[in-house]
Design a protein around this motif. Structure first.
Motif, mmCIF file in Angstrom:
data_model
loop_
_atom_site.group_PDB
_atom_site.id
_atom_site.type_symbol
_atom_site.label_atom_id
_atom_site.label_comp_id
_atom_site.label_asym_id
_atom_site.label_seq_id
_atom_site.Cartn_x
_atom_site.Cartn_y
_atom_site.Cartn_z
ATOM 1 N N ALA A 93 0.850 -1.193 0.000
ATOM 2 C CA ALA A 93 0.000 0.000 0.000
ATOM 3 C C ALA A 93 0.885 1.242 0.000
ATOM 4 C CB ALA A 93 -0.907 0.000 1.225
ATOM 5 N N TYR A 94 0.466 2.274 -0.754
ATOM 6 C CA TYR A 94 1.246 3.499 -0.884
ATOM 7 C C TYR A 94 0.358 4.711 -0.607
ATOM 8 C CZ TYR A 94 4.846 0.613 -3.040
ATOM 9 O OH TYR A 94 5.813 -0.345 -3.263
ATOM 10 N N SER A 111 -1.036 -6.847 0.164
ATOM 11 C CA SER A 111 -2.310 -7.415 -0.268
ATOM 12 C C SER A 111 -2.180 -8.902 -0.575
ATOM 13 C CB SER A 111 -2.792 -6.687 -1.522
ATOM 14 O OG SER A 111 -3.940 -7.317 -2.068
ATOM 15 N N THR A 112 -3.228 -9.638 -0.303
ATOM 16 C CA THR A 112 -3.324 -11.034 -0.740
ATOM 17 C C THR A 112 -4.401 -11.179 -1.807
ATOM 18 O OG1 THR A 112 -4.916 -11.580 1.005
ATOM 19 C CG2 THR A 112 -2.578 -11.878 1.517
ATOM 20 N N ALA A 113 -4.779 -10.052 -2.422
ATOM 21 C CA ALA A 113 -5.898 -10.068 -3.374
ATOM 22 C C ALA A 113 -5.511 -9.429 -4.704
ATOM 23 C CB ALA A 113 -7.097 -9.357 -2.767
ATOM 24 N N PRO A 114 -4.576 -10.025 -5.436
ATOM 25 C CA PRO A 114 -4.232 -9.475 -6.750
ATOM 26 C C PRO A 114 -5.330 -9.759 -7.765
ATOM 27 C CG PRO A 114 -3.090 -11.532 -6.425
ATOM 28 C CD PRO A 114 -3.810 -11.239 -5.136
ATOM 29 N N ASP A 115 -5.481 -8.849 -8.705
ATOM 30 C CA ASP A 115 -6.456 -9.026 -9.777
ATOM 31 C C ASP A 115 -5.961 -8.248 -10.979
ATOM 32 O OD1 ASP A 115 -8.736 -9.680 -11.222
ATOM 33 O OD2 ASP A 115 -10.071 -9.347 -9.510
ATOM 34 N N SER A 116 -6.420 -8.620 -12.140
ATOM 35 C CA SER A 116 -6.144 -7.939 -13.399
ATOM 36 C C SER A 116 -4.665 -7.956 -13.761
ATOM 37 C CB SER A 116 -6.639 -6.494 -13.376
ATOM 38 O OG SER A 116 -6.472 -5.894 -14.646
ATOM 39 N N MET A 143 -7.596 0.636 4.245
ATOM 40 C CA MET A 143 -6.267 0.954 3.721
ATOM 41 C C MET A 143 -6.331 1.208 2.213
ATOM 42 S SD MET A 143 -3.136 1.408 4.525
ATOM 43 C CE MET A 143 -3.206 0.806 6.225
ATOM 44 N N PRO A 144 -5.592 2.205 1.702
ATOM 45 C CA PRO A 144 -5.542 2.428 0.253
ATOM 46 C C PRO A 144 -5.106 1.178 -0.500
ATOM 47 C CG PRO A 144 -4.573 4.273 1.407
ATOM 48 C CD PRO A 144 -4.844 3.220 2.441
ATOM 49 N N LYS A 145 -5.681 1.024 -1.686
ATOM 50 C CA LYS A 145 -5.359 -0.115 -2.531
ATOM 51 C C LYS A 145 -4.247 0.269 -3.502
ATOM 52 C CE LYS A 145 -8.957 -1.653 -0.377
ATOM 53 N NZ LYS A 145 -9.432 -0.419 0.275
#
Length: 597
Positions: A93-94, A111-116, A143-145
């Motif tokens: 997160a940044y 994150s444990t939720a990568p997509d795309s 938290m910002p994504k």
């Protein structure tokens, strides 16, 4: 979180589809591929298989000279969230200044939720944009994504891809990025992302201090006094990658505000379709004023006029014009307005009926609303679903996920992860346009595209790619009770489809699952001509299949990118090596010379 403990798989299918070559005139050159057939794998039946991401499927390649080859699929590691590179950490997160956000203990949030996964070629250099749509729960709230730009290296002989660097994409001009889900490559070689589950501006206004938007903003701006603005989120982001690896990002406020899963652009480079995820959602279409420019255009919402109930149902579609807008003017409104500036709302039903209010259930919120004078444009683009429902558009779709294009057949595919809720007959709903039998395991619909269509006012819609019919293409099958493996949906059919992507050259629709009705979620290959469905990948127990992208020709190789979110302590973000056949009718010395389409 320990680096690598919970990781996110990525499958990279590299089936080489050689270019068309006159074999008789050039007998020493490669023979081109006529067709590709996927041979499916069995469902996992051991604990080891269920705990990892793997493939035991294969591909039967038929060449134009009649010969055939069977090529097995395999699985190798590419990278995983938490991996450190020169310019960033994958999945971190940044904040607004591009600094990594860390816990009080000094560790980054990963994150444990990568997509795309969108691979982009820029003057011979390869990059990949990928999303991280969720962060682990933490004591600081929402938290910002992250949306990251990865640098890729391709082995010119084998096609194997390697990630050499990663860095965050800057969305500071638009308040950061909110829940990026699926994405796609635009016809003009940019990445089109999403901001799923747009925050509810009405509930935020009622309690701004404690809203999730304010939590997000305080973490993003590192300012515990700031109050968030929900109207900055729920838009379509576009990322342009420049030579040298720099990127710029914008949000297209003129494309409306909704729970976008992804968008897909038609061949005219102007007409765009959306997936709108959640309960009681809506089908949207956007037509840009200019080709390859999504900064200004007209937004439409669909009315479902049912024609059948079978196989998920079928309907004619009527498009209602919501309004025309530009990014700049809608962004100004987003910074200026609150929900109550646009709408009156009441819980007094008798008062509502007597004073011109209308009951809507857009986004699953059962409300009595009335638009304030002069707020048509603001509502159309900042409260697109609510405004569309007031105009009479159908807001009963359920878990509408990804949309995808089949150019050759002039079709759009749309997933409905579960066909339930607002899509069932419900006499208590104010409007009950969709009335189809419940299929908890969901399905995929096919939309036919046509020209000469008219909006609700009888005006011709200026596009040759307007969806006018919609019908179920392929559905899952619910079981009345669990089978021996723990499935509550038929394991030989799809269940809870999420991301989809279509390969024009292979005539194959790739389907990723996200649900709990199969013991493991699977990735499937569905040939739209033969109607054959083949299981080609299994995700770890607890993990969904995400991030698919089909690349029909990347320097002569064809790839299918596949990832997984939140697998149960197993799996690897991986790349499948090249499946070109070095023993087929081709000269390896000429391999790099004969990959042009």
């Amino acid at each position: 979180m320990k680096k690598g403990k919970i990781v996110a798989p990525l499958l990279s299918l590299a089936v080489l589809l050689p270019s068309t070559t006159n074999v008789l005139a050039q007998p020493d050159k490669q023979v081109s591929v006529h067709k590709v057939e996927f041979i499916g794998m069995n469902a996992p039946d051991t604990q080891d298989q269920r705990s990892k991401m793997y493939s035991e499927a294969s591909v039967k390649v038929t060449y134009t000279n009649g010969s055939q080859k069977m090529l097995p699929l395999e699985y190798k590691s590419l990278f995983q969230p938490g991996d450190e590179f020169k310019n960033g950490i994958a999945g971190a997160a940044y904040d607004v200044k591009g600094n990594m956000i860390k816990s009080p203990e000094g560790t980054p949030y990963i994150s444990t939720a990568p997509d795309s996964n969108t691979v982009i070629s820029i003057k011979g250099k390869l990059y990949m944009v990928n999303h991280y749509e969720a962060m682990p729960s933490n004591e600081t709230g929402n938290m910002p994504k992250s949306m990251m730009l990865n640098t890729l290296k391709q082995n010119k002989k084998t096609g194997e891809l390697t990630v050499t660097d990663t860095k965050p994409i800057d969305f500071s001009a638009d308040g950061g990025i909110w829940t990026p889900c699926a994405g796609s490559l635009s016809p003009w070689n940019t990445h089109l992302g999403s901001e799923e589950y747009e925050p509810d501006a009405r509930s935020h206004e009622a309690n701004p201090e404690n809203s999730v938007v304010t939590q997000f903003a305080r973490n993003y701006y590192n300012d515990k006094t700031v109050i968030g603005n929900p109207y900055l989120y729920g838009h379509t982001p576009e990322v342009t990658v420049h030579p040298g690896g720099k990127s710029t990002a914008v949000k297209h406020f003129s494309m409306g505000r909704l729970s976008s899963e992804n968008v897909k652009v038609a061949p005219d480079n102007r007409t765009v379709y959306f997936g709108d995820d959640g309960a009681y959602t809506m089908a949207f279409m956007y037509i840009a004023d200019k080709e390859k420019d999504l900064s200004a255009g007209t937004l439409y919402a669909a009315k479902w006029i049912q024609t059948g109930q079978e196989n998920g149902g079928s309907a004619d579609l009527k498009w209602l014009k919501l309004g025309h807008g530009t990014d700049s003017e809608i962004k100004k409104l987003a910074h200026k307005l609150k929900f109550s500036d646009m709408f009156e709302a009441t819980n007094d039903i008798e008062f509502a009926k007597a004073n011109g209010f209308k009951r809507v259930k857009a986004g699953g919120r059962d409300e009595w609303l009335k638009l304030k004078p002069g707020m048509e444009k603001a509502a159309a683009f900042l409260e697109s679903r609510r405004y569309g429902a007031l105009l009479g558009a159908t807001s009963e779709f359920n878990k509408m996920e990804t949309v995808e294009l089949n150019k050759a057949d002039n079709k759009i595919y749309m997933t409905m992860s579960t066909i339930a809720g607002g899509m069932e007959a419900n006499p208590s709903d104010q409007v009950d346009d969709i009335q189809v039998p419940k299929i908890s395991s969901g399905g995929i619909y096919e939309l036919s595209l046509a020209e000469g269509q008219k909006d609700q006012n009888g005006n011709t819609i200026k596009s040759r790619y307007v969806a006018n019919e919609m019908a179920g293409l392929i559905t899952g099958k619910d079981l009345s009770s669990k089978d021996a493996a723990g499935n509550t949906a038929d394991s030989e059919k799809i269940s809870n489809p999420d991301n989809i992507v279509f390969s024009e050259r292979m005539r194959t629709l790739f389907i990723a699952e996200d649900g709990g009705k199969h013991h493991n979620n699977y990735g499937w290959a569905y040939n739209v001509d033969t109607k054959k469905l083949s299981r080609i990948i299994s995700a770890p127990d607890g993990g969904e299949v995400t991030g698919i992208q089909a690349l029909d020709n990347l320097n002569g190789f064809t790839y299918l990118m596949v990832g997984s979110q939140n697998p149960g302590n197993a799996g690897y973000l991986s790349g499948l090596p090249s499946l070109d056949d070095k023993d087929s009718e081709r000269d390896d010395d000429d391999k790099n010379d004969d990959h042009n389409d």
